[in-house]
Motif scaffolding. Structure first.
Motif, PDB file in Angstrom:
ATOM      1  N   CYS A  94       0.838  -1.082  -0.042  1.00 29.45           N
ATOM      2  CA  CYS A  94      -0.020   0.004  -0.010  1.00 29.45           C
ATOM      3  C   CYS A  94       0.900   1.356  -0.068  1.00 29.45           C
ATOM      4  O   CYS A  94       1.885   1.388   0.730  1.00 29.45           O
ATOM      5  N   CYS A 115      -4.788   0.219  -5.659  1.00 29.14           N
ATOM      6  CA  CYS A 115      -5.190   0.241  -4.162  1.00 29.14           C
ATOM      7  C   CYS A 115      -6.384   1.125  -4.155  1.00 29.14           C
ATOM      8  O   CYS A 115      -6.440   2.225  -4.407  1.00 29.14           O
ATOM      9  N   MET A 122      -0.581   0.319  -6.345  1.00 25.91           N
ATOM     10  CA  MET A 122       0.294  -0.064  -5.177  1.00 25.91           C
ATOM     11  C   MET A 122       1.860   0.079  -5.801  1.00 25.91           C
ATOM     12  O   MET A 122       2.023   0.180  -6.861  1.00 25.91           O
TER      13      MET A 122
END
Length: 131
Positions: A94, A115, A122
């Protein structure tokens, strides 16, 4: 013929080599190898006498070599670490300020996954010990 190495049951590399062998179904198909490997595992778990365990590991090494596996149970060639070489697992993590613990395998030829929390891709990185 190559002489069997001296097995030190207290050495973690011996346990790693045995663990790798037990996780390899094709190597356990050799005659007598599965039984010897399971006996060594049981002795290791039980904290058996060092001499008894070392004798069992030498027998296992001999069975592997007689079956045509030139590596035997040698820790350096079966599940051991190679000096200067470290395994790196590429992952996508993340990227945003509201970090979640999502970690996914990052494939080299594909873009990193999206994400949904931060509405961005990501970031690719390497899996660390904290993950």
């Amino acid at each position: 013929m190559v002489a069997s190495p001296d097995f030190s049951p207290s050495d973690g590399r011996t346990a790693a080599a045995l663990c790798t062998l037990l996780g390899s179904p094709e190597d356990l198909e050799y005659p007598g190898v599965r039984e010897a490997a399971e006996r060594a595992r049981d002795l290791l778990r039980a904290g058996a006498d060092t001499g008894e365990l070392a004798a069992c590991l030498r027998t296992l090494d001999m069975l592997l070599r007689q079956s045509g596996d030139a590596r035997g149970l040698a820790a350096g060639s079966r599940g051991g670490e190679v000096p200067g070489v470290a395994a790196h697992i590429k992952v996508a993590v993340c990227p945003g300020p509201a970090r979640c613990t999502r970690v996914e395998r990052a494939r080299d030829l594909f873009p990193a996954p999206h994400c949904a929390v931060n509405d961005t891709r990501m970031h690719k990185g390497r899996l660390g010990t904290a993950q």
